[in-house]
Design a protein around this motif. Structure first.
Motif, PDB file in Angstrom:
ATOM      1  N   THR A 116      27.882 -21.825  32.848  1.00  0.00           N
ATOM      2  CA  THR A 116      29.271 -21.543  33.196  1.00  0.00           C
ATOM      3  C   THR A 116      29.503 -21.502  34.706  1.00  0.00           C
ATOM      4  O   THR A 116      30.430 -20.889  35.166  1.00  0.00           O
ATOM      5  CB  THR A 116      29.717 -20.203  32.587  1.00  0.00           C
ATOM      6  N   TRP A 119      32.355 -25.551  38.931  1.00  0.00           N
ATOM      7  CA  TRP A 119      32.201 -26.965  39.282  1.00  0.00           C
ATOM      8  C   TRP A 119      33.132 -27.293  40.445  1.00  0.00           C
ATOM      9  O   TRP A 119      34.275 -26.843  40.467  1.00  0.00           O
ATOM     10  CB  TRP A 119      32.594 -27.865  38.113  1.00  0.00           C
ATOM     11  N   LEU A 120      32.629 -28.114  41.357  1.00  0.00           N
ATOM     12  CA  LEU A 120      33.464 -28.572  42.462  1.00  0.00           C
ATOM     13  C   LEU A 120      33.471 -30.101  42.463  1.00  0.00           C
ATOM     14  O   LEU A 120      32.418 -30.727  42.453  1.00  0.00           O
ATOM     15  CB  LEU A 120      32.926 -28.056  43.799  1.00  0.00           C
ATOM     16  N   ILE A 140      36.637 -25.917  39.160  1.00  0.00           N
ATOM     17  CA  ILE A 140      36.812 -25.591  37.743  1.00  0.00           C
ATOM     18  C   ILE A 140      35.907 -24.423  37.360  1.00  0.00           C
ATOM     19  O   ILE A 140      34.690 -24.484  37.504  1.00  0.00           O
ATOM     20  CB  ILE A 140      36.507 -26.811  36.851  1.00  0.00           C
ATOM     21  N   ASP A 141      36.526 -23.347  36.907  1.00  0.00           N
ATOM     22  CA  ASP A 141      35.788 -22.201  36.365  1.00  0.00           C
ATOM     23  C   ASP A 141      35.974 -22.200  34.853  1.00  0.00           C
ATOM     24  O   ASP A 141      36.755 -22.976  34.324  1.00  0.00           O
ATOM     25  CB  ASP A 141      36.334 -20.888  36.946  1.00  0.00           C
ATOM     26  N   THR A 142      35.294 -21.277  34.179  1.00  0.00           N
ATOM     27  CA  THR A 142      35.401 -21.221  32.717  1.00  0.00           C
ATOM     28  C   THR A 142      36.849 -20.992  32.275  1.00  0.00           C
ATOM     29  O   THR A 142      37.312 -21.596  31.316  1.00  0.00           O
ATOM     30  CB  THR A 142      34.516 -20.087  32.162  1.00  0.00           C
ATOM     31  N   ASN A 143      37.567 -20.132  32.977  1.00  0.00           N
ATOM     32  CA  ASN A 143      38.913 -19.766  32.522  1.00  0.00           C
ATOM     33  C   ASN A 143      40.048 -20.322  33.363  1.00  0.00           C
ATOM     34  O   ASN A 143      41.207 -20.193  32.972  1.00  0.00           O
ATOM     35  CB  ASN A 143      39.051 -18.236  32.479  1.00  0.00           C
ATOM     36  N   ARG A 144      39.743 -20.874  34.507  1.00  0.00           N
ATOM     37  CA  ARG A 144      40.819 -21.380  35.359  1.00  0.00           C
ATOM     38  C   ARG A 144      40.324 -22.547  36.197  1.00  0.00           C
ATOM     39  O   ARG A 144      39.109 -22.739  36.332  1.00  0.00           O
ATOM     40  CB  ARG A 144      41.391 -20.279  36.245  1.00  0.00           C
ATOM     41  N   ALA A 145      41.288 -23.265  36.747  1.00  0.00           N
ATOM     42  CA  ALA A 145      40.944 -24.377  37.629  1.00  0.00           C
ATOM     43  C   ALA A 145      41.999 -24.473  38.708  1.00  0.00           C
ATOM     44  O   ALA A 145      43.133 -24.016  38.519  1.00  0.00           O
ATOM     45  CB  ALA A 145      40.883 -25.671  36.818  1.00  0.00           C
ATOM     46  N   VAL A 159      45.290 -22.778  33.962  1.00  0.00           N
ATOM     47  CA  VAL A 159      44.597 -21.713  33.209  1.00  0.00           C
ATOM     48  C   VAL A 159      44.116 -22.284  31.876  1.00  0.00           C
ATOM     49  O   VAL A 159      44.694 -23.242  31.357  1.00  0.00           O
ATOM     50  CB  VAL A 159      45.494 -20.486  32.956  1.00  0.00           C
ATOM     51  N   ILE A 160      43.089 -21.672  31.332  1.00  0.00           N
ATOM     52  CA  ILE A 160      42.520 -22.183  30.078  1.00  0.00           C
ATOM     53  C   ILE A 160      43.554 -22.072  28.952  1.00  0.00           C
ATOM     54  O   ILE A 160      44.278 -21.089  28.853  1.00  0.00           O
ATOM     55  CB  ILE A 160      41.197 -21.442  29.721  1.00  0.00           C
TER      56      ILE A 160
ATOM     57  N   LYS B  10      31.480 -35.441  35.761  1.00  0.00           N
ATOM     58  CA  LYS B  10      30.669 -34.372  36.337  1.00  0.00           C
ATOM     59  C   LYS B  10      29.394 -34.198  35.516  1.00  0.00           C
ATOM     60  O   LYS B  10      29.450 -34.029  34.300  1.00  0.00           O
ATOM     61  CB  LYS B  10      31.491 -33.073  36.342  1.00  0.00           C
ATOM     62  N   PHE B  15      28.586 -26.216  28.287  1.00  0.00           N
ATOM     63  CA  PHE B  15      28.791 -24.814  27.932  1.00  0.00           C
ATOM     64  C   PHE B  15      28.388 -24.567  26.482  1.00  0.00           C
ATOM     65  O   PHE B  15      27.887 -23.514  26.139  1.00  0.00           O
ATOM     66  CB  PHE B  15      30.266 -24.452  28.150  1.00  0.00           C
ATOM     67  N   LEU B  32      44.593 -30.361  32.125  1.00  0.00           N
ATOM     68  CA  LEU B  32      43.262 -30.700  32.631  1.00  0.00           C
ATOM     69  C   LEU B  32      42.318 -30.581  31.430  1.00  0.00           C
ATOM     70  O   LEU B  32      42.374 -29.592  30.702  1.00  0.00           O
ATOM     71  CB  LEU B  32      42.885 -29.695  33.719  1.00  0.00           C
ATOM     72  N   ILE B  34      38.331 -31.216  29.864  1.00  0.00           N
ATOM     73  CA  ILE B  34      36.917 -31.465  30.165  1.00  0.00           C
ATOM     74  C   ILE B  34      36.187 -31.674  28.846  1.00  0.00           C
ATOM     75  O   ILE B  34      36.240 -30.796  27.978  1.00  0.00           O
ATOM     76  CB  ILE B  34      36.282 -30.262  30.884  1.00  0.00           C
ATOM     77  N   ARG B  43      37.247 -28.511  26.629  1.00  0.00           N
ATOM     78  CA  ARG B  43      38.038 -27.366  27.094  1.00  0.00           C
ATOM     79  C   ARG B  43      39.340 -27.894  27.662  1.00  0.00           C
ATOM     80  O   ARG B  43      39.370 -28.883  28.390  1.00  0.00           O
ATOM     81  CB  ARG B  43      37.289 -26.600  28.183  1.00  0.00           C
ATOM     82  N   TYR B  44      40.443 -27.218  27.315  1.00  0.00           N
ATOM     83  CA  TYR B  44      41.772 -27.620  27.784  1.00  0.00           C
ATOM     84  C   TYR B  44      42.336 -26.556  28.716  1.00  0.00           C
ATOM     85  O   TYR B  44      42.283 -25.360  28.409  1.00  0.00           O
ATOM     86  CB  TYR B  44      42.729 -27.784  26.602  1.00  0.00           C
ATOM     87  N   TYR B  45      42.885 -26.999  29.819  1.00  0.00           N
ATOM     88  CA  TYR B  45      43.568 -26.099  30.752  1.00  0.00           C
ATOM     89  C   TYR B  45      45.016 -26.560  30.851  1.00  0.00           C
ATOM     90  O   TYR B  45      45.288 -27.757  30.785  1.00  0.00           O
ATOM     91  CB  TYR B  45      42.935 -26.179  32.146  1.00  0.00           C
ATOM     92  N   LYS B  46      45.925 -25.605  31.011  1.00  0.00           N
ATOM     93  CA  LYS B  46      47.325 -26.000  31.190  1.00  0.00           C
ATOM     94  C   LYS B  46      47.802 -25.598  32.584  1.00  0.00           C
ATOM     95  O   LYS B  46      47.309 -24.614  33.159  1.00  0.00           O
ATOM     96  CB  LYS B  46      48.209 -25.381  30.113  1.00  0.00           C
ATOM     97  N   PHE B  47      48.787 -26.326  33.070  1.00  0.00           N
ATOM     98  CA  PHE B  47      49.331 -26.066  34.400  1.00  0.00           C
ATOM     99  C   PHE B  47      49.929 -24.674  34.446  1.00  0.00           C
ATOM    100  O   PHE B  47      50.649 -24.255  33.534  1.00  0.00           O
ATOM    101  CB  PHE B  47      50.406 -27.116  34.731  1.00  0.00           C
ATOM    102  N   HIS B  48      49.652 -23.936  35.501  1.00  0.00           N
ATOM    103  CA  HIS B  48      50.177 -22.580  35.621  1.00  0.00           C
ATOM    104  C   HIS B  48      51.213 -22.491  36.738  1.00  0.00           C
ATOM    105  O   HIS B  48      52.336 -22.068  36.529  1.00  0.00           O
ATOM    106  CB  HIS B  48      49.010 -21.622  35.873  1.00  0.00           C
TER     107      HIS B  48
END
Lengths: 171, 57
Positions: A116, A119-120, A140-145, A159-160, B10, B15, B32, B34, B43-48
């Protein structure tokens, strides 16, 4: 023997305190924001016991302050205190030195922690905000980017939302 | 805010499956994504929010 050093400072002096601690050789710290009343300010007060009054008193009277804590070698404490005293001359602060009898650290699931890691990544494209072609850094982190432009600093936060199981779980 | 989709790669330990493998990173305006090429875990991320230099000044 180690000591837990607790430095109470007003918000505007946080930078000074951290710089003094760093120069004096601390290796890490944590910070807690709080609202507080010093004994001088509190003297003679009594409050109504209903929650509303108590909360409004804290909002109206208490000062925004910060507690900076660090675990340090006992032999380093005097040097750190001298550095803080010098740096915060004329400012309001309180320093507590608390002896530590035992420290237990659990690093958790090391294998999972490695998976976990942050990532850059980078992408050299035109920034949507400043329009310049510049490196866009992606963290990119586990819960946010977040993605930021190295030219103008505009940052997009993500956010995740969720995850989807892999192929192995579907069969 | 309109941004062209980026497709990045990457190399990292997954995980989920833990294997050292390639991950596809898709960056879109509002999402976003991955995904692990080995096990398919995604894993899915949404714009905040967006933070501009003007907001910081």
């Amino acid at each position: 023997m180690k000591a837990h050093l607790r430095v109470f400072v007003e918000v505007e002096n946080l930078g000074k305190a951290i710089n003094a601690l760093t120069d004096a050789g601390i290796t890490g710290f944590y910070v807690l924001e709080y609202k507080g009343l010093s004994p001088q300010d509190w003297k003679g007060f009594s409050i109504k016991e209903d929650p509303k009054s108590a909360i409004s008193l804290i909002r109206d009277m208490a000062t925004d302050a910060v507690l900076v804590c660090s675990v340090v070698e006992e032999k380093k404490v005097d040097g750190i205190v001298d550095a803080l005293t010098e740096s915060l001359k004329g400012e309001k602060y309180t320093i507590l030195e608390v002896p530590i009898r035992r420290i237990i650290v659990n690093y958790g699931d090391q294998e999972k922690a490695e998976r976990t890691e942050t990532w850059l990544l980078e992408k050299d494209v035109q920034c949507f905000y400043c329009g310049e072609k510049a490196i866009q850094k992606i963290k990119i982190d586990t819960n946010r980017a977040k993605i930021w432009c190295t030219n103008c600093g505009t940052t997009r936060h993500y956010v995740i939302k969720g995850s989807e199981k892999g192929w192995d779980d579907e069969h | 805010m309109s941004i062209e989709k980026w497709n990045l790669k990457k190399s990292a330990n997954c995980f989920k499956c833990g294997d050292a493998t390639i991950h596809d990173v898709e960056v879109d305006t509002y999402t976003l994504k991955i995904s692990c090429r080995d096990c398919g875990f995604t894993r899915y991320y949404k714009f905040h929010m967006v933070e501009t230099p003007a907001q910081r000044d």
